[in-house]
Design an enzyme around this catalytic site. Structure first.
Site, PDB file in Angstrom:
ATOM      1  N   ALA A   2       0.822  -1.217   0.000  1.00  0.00           N
ATOM      2  CA  ALA A   2       0.000   0.000   0.000  1.00  0.00           C
ATOM      3  C   ALA A   2       0.855   1.266   0.000  1.00  0.00           C
ATOM      4  O   ALA A   2       0.598   2.201  -0.762  1.00  0.00           O
ATOM      5  CB  ALA A   2      -0.931  -0.014   1.205  1.00  0.00           C
TER       6      ALA A   2
ATOM      7  N   HIS B 123      -7.779   2.720   1.491  1.00  0.00           N
ATOM      8  CA  HIS B 123      -6.395   2.577   1.947  1.00  0.00           C
ATOM      9  C   HIS B 123      -5.512   3.664   1.351  1.00  0.00           C
ATOM     10  O   HIS B 123      -5.302   3.707   0.154  1.00  0.00           O
ATOM     11  CB  HIS B 123      -5.864   1.192   1.538  1.00  0.00           C
TER      12      HIS B 123
ATOM     13  N   TYR C 175      -2.118   6.663   7.830  1.00  0.00           N
ATOM     14  CA  TYR C 175      -3.030   5.519   7.676  1.00  0.00           C
ATOM     15  C   TYR C 175      -4.255   5.679   8.593  1.00  0.00           C
ATOM     16  O   TYR C 175      -5.398   5.525   8.181  1.00  0.00           O
ATOM     17  CB  TYR C 175      -2.331   4.192   8.026  1.00  0.00           C
TER      18      TYR C 175
ATOM     19  N   HIS D 202      -7.373  -1.163   9.518  1.00  0.00           N
ATOM     20  CA  HIS D 202      -6.692  -0.783  10.756  1.00  0.00           C
ATOM     21  C   HIS D 202      -7.716  -0.574  11.875  1.00  0.00           C
ATOM     22  O   HIS D 202      -7.647   0.397  12.638  1.00  0.00           O
ATOM     23  CB  HIS D 202      -5.828   0.469  10.536  1.00  0.00           C
TER      24      HIS D 202
ATOM     25  N   GLU E  33      -2.759  -7.610   8.314  1.00  0.00           N
ATOM     26  CA  GLU E  33      -1.871  -6.742   7.518  1.00  0.00           C
ATOM     27  C   GLU E  33      -0.418  -7.204   7.617  1.00  0.00           C
ATOM     28  O   GLU E  33       0.498  -6.411   7.692  1.00  0.00           O
ATOM     29  CB  GLU E  33      -1.984  -5.260   7.927  1.00  0.00           C
TER      30      GLU E  33
HETATM   31 ZN   LIG Z   1      -2.700  -2.223   4.449  1.00  0.00          ZN
END
Ligand SMILES: [Zn+2]
Length: 342
Positions: free
Chosen positions: A72, A178, A194, A224, A285
């Site tokens: 990402a 994202h 993020y 997240h 992740e």
């Molecule tokens: Zn990610």
């Protein structure tokens, strides 16, 4: 069956980054005509890059399938122009396709979109279509801030984004919201940008939920653990109420889902207490944002399955939804794929 809905190819062979470095270097030469070019990576290199990392960790932690997308932070939508982003995204997605072809039991693909700040997301339709129809991918990562920390594009609820939503609905694929790397020094990429991105997107949906009236089947995963959202659930409920909107559950939870990329048990417990199990997907992740071992537990911070396994008050039916059941609902193409195999 345990499905991790959030993994990135962070351990791709170094040839990928070499290509990117050369692509970026060529941007400085005004006479250079950009070409997609080729990246020479062998199947053995791909196998090696996964056997020592993502696959090894899958086996160690007892998870089965990872929904897998390009790195990402590496998407870097702010770099170069539309063509730069297209060539780079195509290469990254083609590599994910190869991973999924080599390990069809372990990985299912999600694509990076060739976004560019200020350029209509219309230009992402062809790549999304290619990845879903030709490569068998089941979703995409949508960057709410292609500028990399300066938020120069309209909120996700703006009609600016509608062309890509129309295609997502047509193809029946969700997007994980994202962001990519931060190029604003005020925001650390994985620690600041993020989490900001996740929280900001959720608040955008509260402010203008017309989006989900226009697209009742559109689905987003806020990764997240939803950023700061579960911790401030009361604030978001209260803000929605002050704005005269219906309760959050009614307002957003047919369309918005959260993953479990929260790297300590109290955080996961809070997420489970605040957000209905129907809206939570298991994820770690890995190998990603935080690679180390927590000295307080002796285990990796990103070993999120361990936190969930230890929570004894979680109802078995809810655990099943989080680890497995919700995936087919949020990623209908995953369900179809599983049905085809049976
Ligand atoms: Zn990610």
């Amino acid at each position: 069956m345990i499905i991790d809905c959030h993994g990135h190819y962070t351990t791709a062979p170094k040839e990928l980054q070499k290509y990117r470095d050369a692509q970026i270097a060529a941007l400085k030469d005004a006479k250079h005509a950009p070409q997609k070019g080729a990246i020479a990576i062998s199947d053995d290199q791909i196998r090696e890059s996964l056997e020592s990392a993502q696959l090894k960790i899958q086996r160690e932690r007892g998870t089965d399938i990872t929904i897998f997308s390009p790195r990402a932070a590496g998407m870097g939508h702010h770099i170069g122009n539309e063509t730069t982003s297209r060539h780079w995204s195509e290469h990254c997605n083609e590599l994910i396709r190869r991973v999924c072809a080599l390990y069809p039991e372990n990985f299912v693909g999600v694509c990076q979109l060739p976004q560019t700040p200020g350029v209509s997301p219309k230009n992402c339709i062809a790549e999304l279509e290619r990845c879903v129809k030709d490569f068998g991918f089941i979703g995409c990562n949508l960057n709410p801030d292609p500028s990399g920390g300066y938020w120069t594009d309209p909120p996700l609820t703006d009609k600016y984004w509608y062309p890509i939503y129309e295609k997502m609905v047509e193809l029946d694929v969700p997007a994980m919201i994202h962001v990519s790397m931060s190029c604003n020094p005020a925001f650390h990429t994985t620690g600041g940008h993020y989490i900001n991105g996740d929280t900001t997107a959720f608040m955008q949906f509260i402010v203008d939920p017309q989006l989900f009236k226009d697209f009742p089947t559109l689905k987003f995963i806020v990764p997240h653990g939803g950023g700061a959202v579960p911790y401030h659930w009361g604030r978001y409920r209260g803000l929605a109420q002050d704005m005269g909107k219906p309760p959050l559950k009614e307002l957003l939870l047919n369309n918005v889902y959260f993953d479990t990329c929260v790297y300590h048990r109290p955080g996961i417990e809070l997420l489970l207490k605040v957000v209905p199990a129907d809206n939570i997907l298991f994820a770690s992740e890995m190998v990603g944002a935080v690679k180390g071992v927590d000295p307080e537990t002796g285990h990796n911070y990103d070993d999120t399955k361990r936190y969930l396994d230890a929570i004894d008050w979680l109802k078995p039916a809810d655990r099943e939804k989080i680890f497995h059941g919700n995936v087919s609902k949020v990623y209908p193409r995953f369900g179809k794929r599983a049905a085809k195999k049976r």
